[in-house]
Design an enzyme around this catalytic site. Structure first.
Site, PDB file in Angstrom:
ATOM      1  N   LYS A  53      73.526  45.983 107.375  1.00  0.00           N
ATOM      2  CA  LYS A  53      74.566  47.012 107.542  1.00  0.00           C
ATOM      3  C   LYS A  53      75.428  47.109 106.279  1.00  0.00           C
ATOM      4  O   LYS A  53      75.747  48.194 105.806  1.00  0.00           O
ATOM      5  CB  LYS A  53      75.437  46.705 108.774  1.00  0.00           C
ATOM      6  CG  LYS A  53      74.704  46.950 110.089  1.00  0.00           C
ATOM      7  CD  LYS A  53      75.469  46.453 111.321  1.00  0.00           C
ATOM      8  CE  LYS A  53      74.606  46.584 112.567  1.00  0.00           C
ATOM      9  NZ  LYS A  53      75.243  46.150 113.818  1.00  0.00           N
ATOM     10  N   GLN A  97      80.101  42.438 115.427  1.00  0.00           N
ATOM     11  CA  GLN A  97      78.693  42.251 115.798  1.00  0.00           C
ATOM     12  C   GLN A  97      78.593  41.498 117.128  1.00  0.00           C
ATOM     13  O   GLN A  97      79.254  40.479 117.336  1.00  0.00           O
ATOM     14  CB  GLN A  97      77.963  41.487 114.676  1.00  0.00           C
ATOM     15  CG  GLN A  97      76.465  41.316 114.895  1.00  0.00           C
ATOM     16  CD  GLN A  97      75.673  42.626 114.875  1.00  0.00           C
ATOM     17  OE1 GLN A  97      76.075  43.594 114.247  1.00  0.00           O
ATOM     18  NE2 GLN A  97      74.568  42.662 115.575  1.00  0.00           N
ATOM     19  N   ASP A 120      81.174  51.836 116.551  1.00  0.00           N
ATOM     20  CA  ASP A 120      80.057  51.369 117.376  1.00  0.00           C
ATOM     21  C   ASP A 120      79.978  52.134 118.696  1.00  0.00           C
ATOM     22  O   ASP A 120      78.970  52.074 119.394  1.00  0.00           O
ATOM     23  CB  ASP A 120      80.228  49.874 117.691  1.00  0.00           C
ATOM     24  CG  ASP A 120      79.213  49.002 116.986  1.00  0.00           C
ATOM     25  OD1 ASP A 120      78.118  49.503 116.678  1.00  0.00           O
ATOM     26  OD2 ASP A 120      79.523  47.815 116.764  1.00  0.00           O
TER      27      ASP A 120
HETATM   28  N1  GUN Z   1      74.212  43.823 118.594  1.00  0.00           N
HETATM   29  C1  GUN Z   1      73.038  44.447 118.829  1.00  0.00           C
HETATM   30  N2  GUN Z   1      73.139  45.758 118.541  1.00  0.00           N
HETATM   31  C2  GUN Z   1      74.397  45.969 118.108  1.00  0.00           C
HETATM   32  C3  GUN Z   1      75.099  47.120 117.661  1.00  0.00           C
HETATM   33  O1  GUN Z   1      74.589  48.241 117.605  1.00  0.00           O
HETATM   34  N3  GUN Z   1      76.384  46.906 117.292  1.00  0.00           N
HETATM   35  C4  GUN Z   1      76.976  45.691 117.357  1.00  0.00           C
HETATM   36  N4  GUN Z   1      78.240  45.601 117.002  1.00  0.00           N
HETATM   37  N5  GUN Z   1      76.360  44.612 117.776  1.00  0.00           N
HETATM   38  C5  GUN Z   1      75.068  44.762 118.149  1.00  0.00           C
END
Ligand code: GUN
Length: 295
Positions: A53, A97, A120
């Site tokens: 990311k 995350q 998100d």
């Molecule tokens: N864990 C698995 N997928 C995601 C996501 O799209 N965003 C976040 N913050 N954590 C995740």
């Protein structure tokens, strides 16, 4: 028939190119989109997602504020960091995350994120707005799936979409987004899960299957009809001694067999994965535009 492969990397690259141009134009007006990234603990999969990311941000010119915290971080410390980011004008989006360590209450943390920075799309305010079809940040993986279908020319209107898996991150939101009265949606949606009786009864009727169960081989060739479109959201590690790292990644679909019946199918890796990160970049750029009265 052997399916055409939906190239998520290519679709993601196309969108990122558009975003990169948009970020350059914003910079000329003195606006640099910023993403605050928080990872608690050292889960290897989460570490590689977060690194990917941040790299993607850097590639298109988004500033990222990287915070890797130890697994012992208290909930109070995490909430204090979220609060600092909520009040930092350089930060347009906050990404915590998931999953978080067990001693931290995930809903409490998600609720603490300013909905205006909820790139998100996990804050209850964002989820509620999505549910009633209002403009809001859409969660990245479901939004990526909808974009993949749209940009691959798949007609969703009136189609029967069968979603397999009811997670808050993928299954529930993607089902909801596809039933909205909107372009790229208007589908008839069935949501299957671990307690569904005779799942194949439903998947065999599907024009489009979205597999998000988290288990390899959830969807096998006998469970699909000819010409189905298959979106595989799974990322599962299976042991593979022939690989240097000792494992390979597979999705939730028996790809080799199902591709012989499907008309279109996403691979793993290289399907949905690159789209998730791309939609995070998209939301961050949107947030920066909104914060500066440009959207
Ligand atoms: N864990 C698995 N997928 C995601 C996501 O799209 N965003 C976040 N913050 N954590 C995740």
């Amino acid at each position: 028939m052997s399916a055409k492969i939906i190239d998520g990397k290519q679709v993601a690259a196309d969108i990122r190119k558009e975003l990169k141009a948009e970020v350059s134009a914003l910079k000329e007006k003195g606006v640099v989109p910023g993403l605050g990234v928080i990872l608690v603990g050292a889960d290897p999969a989460s570490q590689s997602y977060v690194t990917a990311k941040e790299r993607a941000c850097e590639n298109i010119g988004i500033y990222s504020d990287d915070n890797r915290l130890s697994a012992e971080t208290s909930q109070e410390e995490l909430l204090a960091l979220v609060d600092r980011m909520n009040n930092d004008p350089k930060i347009n989006g906050i990404l915590v995350q998931l999953p978080l360590p067990k001693h931290i209450d995930e809903p409490t943390v998600l609720l603490a994120i300013d909905p205006d920075k909820d790139v998100d799309g996990f804050h209850p305010m964002s989820v509620g707005k999505m549910m009633i079809g209002e403009d809001t940040f859409l969660p990245c993986t479901p939004h990526g799936i909808v974009q993949l279908l749209l940009r691959s020319g798949v007609e969703t209107e009136g189609a029967h979409v069968v979603v397999v898996g009811r997670s808050n991150i993928v299954g529930k939101p993607v089902a909801n987004m596809l039933l909205q009265k909107k372009e790229g949606a208007n589908a008839t949606v069935t949501l299957c899960h671990t307690r569904t009786k005779d799942m194949a009864h439903f998947t065999r009727q599907a024009d489009i299957i979205i597999a998000a169960s988290g288990w390899p081989n959830t969807i096998t060739a006998d469970m699909v009809k000819d010409g189905v479109v298959v979106i595989d959201v799974g990322v599962n590690r299976v042991d593979d001694a022939s690989r240097e790292r000792g494992y390979r990644l597979v999705g939730d679909v028996d790809f080799d067999a199902v591709k012989e019946k499907a008309s279109l199918i996403t691979p793993v890796p290289g399907g949905v994965g690159p789209m998730t990160i791309t939609m995070l970049l998209y939301n961050t750029v949107e947030s920066a535009k909104r914060a500066n009265g440009m959207a």
